[in-house]
Every structure is written in C-alpha cells, then in structure tokens.
Design a protein around this motif. Sequence first.
Motif, PDB file in Angstrom:
ATOM      1  N   PRO A  42       0.816  -1.216   0.000  1.00  0.00           N
ATOM      2  CA  PRO A  42       0.000   0.000   0.000  1.00  0.00           C
ATOM      3  C   PRO A  42       0.857   1.277   0.000  1.00  0.00           C
ATOM      4  O   PRO A  42       1.966   1.278   0.517  1.00  0.00           O
ATOM      5  CB  PRO A  42      -0.784  -0.093   1.317  1.00  0.00           C
ATOM      6  CG  PRO A  42      -0.677  -1.514   1.756  1.00  0.00           C
ATOM      7  CD  PRO A  42       0.587  -2.056   1.183  1.00  0.00           C
ATOM      8  N   SER A  43       0.314   2.328  -0.576  1.00  0.00           N
ATOM      9  CA  SER A  43       1.013   3.617  -0.589  1.00  0.00           C
ATOM     10  C   SER A  43       0.014   4.726  -0.895  1.00  0.00           C
ATOM     11  O   SER A  43      -0.854   4.559  -1.751  1.00  0.00           O
ATOM     12  CB  SER A  43       2.094   3.608  -1.675  1.00  0.00           C
ATOM     13  OG  SER A  43       2.622   4.901  -1.861  1.00  0.00           O
ATOM     14  N   THR A  44       0.142   5.815  -0.208  1.00  0.00           N
ATOM     15  CA  THR A  44      -0.603   7.022  -0.578  1.00  0.00           C
ATOM     16  C   THR A  44       0.364   8.060  -1.152  1.00  0.00           C
ATOM     17  O   THR A  44       0.296   8.420  -2.333  1.00  0.00           O
ATOM     18  CB  THR A  44      -1.344   7.608   0.639  1.00  0.00           C
ATOM     19  OG1 THR A  44      -2.288   6.656   1.094  1.00  0.00           O
ATOM     20  CG2 THR A  44      -2.075   8.909   0.281  1.00  0.00           C
ATOM     21  N   ARG A  45       1.290   8.534  -0.312  1.00  0.00           N
ATOM     22  CA  ARG A  45       2.162   9.642  -0.715  1.00  0.00           C
ATOM     23  C   ARG A  45       3.049   9.301  -1.908  1.00  0.00           C
ATOM     24  O   ARG A  45       3.114  10.064  -2.885  1.00  0.00           O
ATOM     25  CB  ARG A  45       3.057  10.074   0.458  1.00  0.00           C
ATOM     26  CG  ARG A  45       2.378  10.930   1.489  1.00  0.00           C
ATOM     27  CD  ARG A  45       2.944  10.618   2.853  1.00  0.00           C
ATOM     28  NE  ARG A  45       2.518   9.284   3.216  1.00  0.00           N
ATOM     29  CZ  ARG A  45       1.386   9.025   3.897  1.00  0.00           C
ATOM     30  NH1 ARG A  45       0.679  10.024   4.341  1.00  0.00           N
ATOM     31  NH2 ARG A  45       0.998   7.795   4.142  1.00  0.00           N
ATOM     32  N   THR A  46       3.762   8.178  -1.843  1.00  0.00           N
ATOM     33  CA  THR A  46       4.757   7.884  -2.878  1.00  0.00           C
ATOM     34  C   THR A  46       4.067   7.621  -4.213  1.00  0.00           C
ATOM     35  O   THR A  46       4.443   8.184  -5.246  1.00  0.00           O
ATOM     36  CB  THR A  46       5.613   6.668  -2.452  1.00  0.00           C
ATOM     37  OG1 THR A  46       6.008   6.844  -1.098  1.00  0.00           O
ATOM     38  CG2 THR A  46       6.825   6.533  -3.327  1.00  0.00           C
ATOM     39  N   ARG A  47       3.054   6.779  -4.186  1.00  0.00           N
ATOM     40  CA  ARG A  47       2.386   6.435  -5.448  1.00  0.00           C
ATOM     41  C   ARG A  47       1.713   7.651  -6.069  1.00  0.00           C
ATOM     42  O   ARG A  47       1.899   7.941  -7.250  1.00  0.00           O
ATOM     43  CB  ARG A  47       1.342   5.336  -5.232  1.00  0.00           C
ATOM     44  CG  ARG A  47       0.587   5.012  -6.507  1.00  0.00           C
ATOM     45  CD  ARG A  47      -0.283   3.798  -6.359  1.00  0.00           C
ATOM     46  NE  ARG A  47      -1.518   4.034  -5.635  1.00  0.00           N
ATOM     47  CZ  ARG A  47      -2.625   4.556  -6.173  1.00  0.00           C
ATOM     48  NH1 ARG A  47      -2.627   4.939  -7.440  1.00  0.00           N
ATOM     49  NH2 ARG A  47      -3.698   4.711  -5.457  1.00  0.00           N
ATOM     50  N   ARG A  68       7.441  -0.592  -5.812  1.00  0.00           N
ATOM     51  CA  ARG A  68       7.441  -0.868  -4.365  1.00  0.00           C
ATOM     52  C   ARG A  68       7.075  -2.338  -4.177  1.00  0.00           C
ATOM     53  O   ARG A  68       6.040  -2.790  -4.666  1.00  0.00           O
ATOM     54  CB  ARG A  68       6.442   0.025  -3.638  1.00  0.00           C
ATOM     55  CG  ARG A  68       6.299  -0.372  -2.169  1.00  0.00           C
ATOM     56  CD  ARG A  68       5.445   0.581  -1.383  1.00  0.00           C
ATOM     57  NE  ARG A  68       6.125   1.850  -1.153  1.00  0.00           N
ATOM     58  CZ  ARG A  68       5.658   2.792  -0.332  1.00  0.00           C
ATOM     59  NH1 ARG A  68       4.519   2.607   0.323  1.00  0.00           N
ATOM     60  NH2 ARG A  68       6.325   3.915  -0.179  1.00  0.00           N
ATOM     61  N   HIS A 117      14.297   3.601   0.830  1.00  0.00           N
ATOM     62  CA  HIS A 117      13.229   4.419   0.254  1.00  0.00           C
ATOM     63  C   HIS A 117      13.899   5.737  -0.142  1.00  0.00           C
ATOM     64  O   HIS A 117      13.769   6.755   0.535  1.00  0.00           O
ATOM     65  CB  HIS A 117      12.134   4.636   1.296  1.00  0.00           C
ATOM     66  CG  HIS A 117      10.847   5.186   0.765  1.00  0.00           C
ATOM     67  ND1 HIS A 117      10.736   5.792  -0.474  1.00  0.00           N
ATOM     68  CD2 HIS A 117       9.610   5.254   1.320  1.00  0.00           C
ATOM     69  CE1 HIS A 117       9.490   6.185  -0.652  1.00  0.00           C
ATOM     70  NE2 HIS A 117       8.787   5.867   0.417  1.00  0.00           N
ATOM     71  N   GLN A 125      12.060   9.209  -0.484  1.00  0.00           N
ATOM     72  CA  GLN A 125      11.595   9.793   0.772  1.00  0.00           C
ATOM     73  C   GLN A 125      12.756  10.473   1.513  1.00  0.00           C
ATOM     74  O   GLN A 125      12.599  11.552   2.091  1.00  0.00           O
ATOM     75  CB  GLN A 125      10.952   8.734   1.669  1.00  0.00           C
ATOM     76  CG  GLN A 125      10.433   9.277   2.995  1.00  0.00           C
ATOM     77  CD  GLN A 125       9.278  10.250   2.830  1.00  0.00           C
ATOM     78  OE1 GLN A 125       8.337   9.991   2.082  1.00  0.00           O
ATOM     79  NE2 GLN A 125       9.340  11.400   3.512  1.00  0.00           N
ATOM     80  N   PRO A 128       7.519  10.605   7.874  1.00  0.00           N
ATOM     81  CA  PRO A 128       7.302  10.274   6.463  1.00  0.00           C
ATOM     82  C   PRO A 128       5.871   9.873   6.149  1.00  0.00           C
ATOM     83  O   PRO A 128       5.479   9.838   4.980  1.00  0.00           O
ATOM     84  CB  PRO A 128       8.257   9.092   6.240  1.00  0.00           C
ATOM     85  CG  PRO A 128       8.429   8.465   7.597  1.00  0.00           C
ATOM     86  CD  PRO A 128       8.328   9.601   8.581  1.00  0.00           C
ATOM     87  N   PRO A 151       2.650   6.902   6.869  1.00  0.00           N
ATOM     88  CA  PRO A 151       1.429   7.409   7.507  1.00  0.00           C
ATOM     89  C   PRO A 151       1.618   7.610   9.015  1.00  0.00           C
ATOM     90  O   PRO A 151       2.272   6.809   9.657  1.00  0.00           O
ATOM     91  CB  PRO A 151       0.410   6.282   7.240  1.00  0.00           C
ATOM     92  CG  PRO A 151       1.226   5.049   6.996  1.00  0.00           C
ATOM     93  CD  PRO A 151       2.521   5.491   6.419  1.00  0.00           C
TER      94      PRO A 151
HETATM   95  N1   CP Z   1       6.239   7.962   3.051  1.00  0.00           N
HETATM   96  C1   CP Z   1       5.632   6.967   2.381  1.00  0.00           C
HETATM   97  O1   CP Z   1       6.297   6.115   1.778  1.00  0.00           O
HETATM   98  O2   CP Z   1       4.276   6.999   2.427  1.00  0.00           O
HETATM   99  P1   CP Z   1       3.349   6.009   1.580  1.00  0.00           P
HETATM  100  O3   CP Z   1       3.557   4.612   2.146  1.00  0.00           O
HETATM  101  O4   CP Z   1       1.946   6.494   1.758  1.00  0.00           O
HETATM  102  O5   CP Z   1       3.812   6.064   0.165  1.00  0.00           O
END
Ligand code: CP
Length: 311
Positions: free
Chosen positions: A55-60, A108, A136, A139, A269, A271
């Motif tokens: 899962p990812s919000t920011r990176t994706r 990822r 990462h 980040q 970073p 969540p």
């Molecule tokens: N910082 C980071 O990698 O957040 P995500 O997992 O939401 O991408």
Amino acid sequence: MFEHLIGLKNRSADELVTILDAAERFLDESGDPRVPPDCVDTLDGKSVGLLFFEPSTRTRVSFQYATHQLGGYPLFLSDQNSSVRKGESVLDTCRNLAAMGFDGLVIRHDDRNLPFSLAEKVDVPIINAGNGSGEHPTQALVDALTLRRAFGRKLGQDLNGLNVSIIGDVVHSRVARSDVHALRTLGAEVTLAGPQRLLPRSSDTDWDARMVHSRQEALNGADAVIVLRIKTEKIHGDVIDTNTFIRDWGIDEAVVDEEMGPETKILHPGPVIRGVELTDAVADGPSSLIFDQVSKGVAVRMAILDKLLGG
Ligand code: CP
C-alpha cells in the motif's frame, strides 16, 4: 548522473546536493510544487509504470501526479489488478511493460533484492519506491530537502552540523536507512532511538549513527526529529505494547514543551498513527513539517523523473 535510483548508500554529497538543487526548480516561492516552463513537456510521449505491491498514498500518488504534471502517462499496477495475481512474476510483468514501450518503472515491493535484479534484467530506468526494509531513496531526498529549506540552507549547500534524531521503529524502516545514508553524507549528525528491539544491532555497519535508549537523550540538542510509526505489518512474534510505546516514545505537547528545544522541527514520512507516535496537537502544531514534506515529495519526484526520463 545515474541510470536507476535504487538506494542512497555510497552516493556522494555532490550527487545528493545536485538532486536537491534540481528539486528546488520544481518549487515556487512559497515552497509549493510547480512545473518550471521548460519542463511542461519533459515527459511528452513517455510512459511510467507505477508498480506498487504494497500500500502507498504519498509515494504512489506523488509519482503519478508528477508524471502527469510533466506531460507523461502514468500507469498504476498492483498485485490486485495485474496478472501477478495469476502467478506471473514481477520480473516478467516489468519485461512486458518495457516491451510495450514504457520508459521507466517505479516499484514498491517487499523483496529487498527486486529493484537490483530489475535494474540488471529490464532495459528501462528503475526507481525504487520502497523495497521491504531496504531503502526508500526518494523519501530520504524529500526529508533532506525539507530540512535544508527549514534550516535556511541555500542552493548548493548541504546539512553540515545539523543534529537529526530518528525515533521509533528504526530497524524495520527503509526510510530510516535511506535517511541515515543521505543525512550523514550531507554532513548531519544522526541519532537513532526507540525500543531496544526496534533498533538495529550496533554492529550493523549499514547504520552509521549514534544510538540512544531514551526519548530525552534523543530529543536533547536535536534540531529536528524524524518520527516513525511502528511497522506492525513487519513485526512477527511479540507485538509492541502500544501504551508502553506512547509513554516512552510518543511525543505530545508536554514532551514538546519539556524535552525539546523551542526551534526543534518534527518530521514524519507518514502514515502518521495519530495518538501513538504523535498527538494531533503536535502533528498539526507549529513545529511540524509533515505536510511540508508531502509538498516537497512532488517536487523531488518531478526532479527524479525529469533527470531519468526527461526529454
Ligand atoms: N512515506 C511513504 O512512503 O508513504 P506512503 O507509504 O503512503 O507512500
């Protein structure tokens, strides 16, 4: 400069400063992301595969947004919406995208070796968006850029002399590992702190940083603190007791007032698990750079895509 972006270990300070300087071009005067006029079409006709098997919000989203902003075509794939679900390997998935003409792949995956083998076997630039507990890199570049700006360092400058503490679940954190590589290379002093079982072994030479065993020691003299959540998905066996973690390592307003310097900045970073590593008041308070990091994330990813794939 480089063909792939897998990790930050053994990168030179000059290389890192050059990337941070490049990312500055993708920020406006208030520090928000922008596309400089000469980069509006830098990815025109280019396609970027975003393969996220965790899962990812920011990176994706920031890679997707950055690709789109630069005129490219981003395509999201996961184990749920690809033939990986039917048993196809990730390597073959990537080879298929390369065969279709994709120009770069952001990946990822929990396999730490995967980005290295993809870089050897697939003929397009590979960008590591998180490989298990490995690295990462984007980040860490976001964190370095956020710190450089917060402490008034200019273009061409590094983080020499800055004291940065990283607190929480360090050993499972790919962000922490890349942060240590980047921040040490850029001249910062780094302190790692957290429950003993969430710290790396002191004999592990990958972690070139001081380790301390109390929150107070970690906060004392810190210019900035990078707070990490407990990676419950990576902890097998004994779970960490949340209430004990909050008591010993959580940061609330009282901790900010009593244990931190007035100018100390707080990063995370994401969540963020509000109420555990940080309270709402601290996460949203004047010391917090958390959403600043998210804004810088778009600029860093635009700069990386421009460097690796740009026209
Ligand atoms: N910082 C980071 O990698 O957040 P995500 O997992 O939401 O991408």
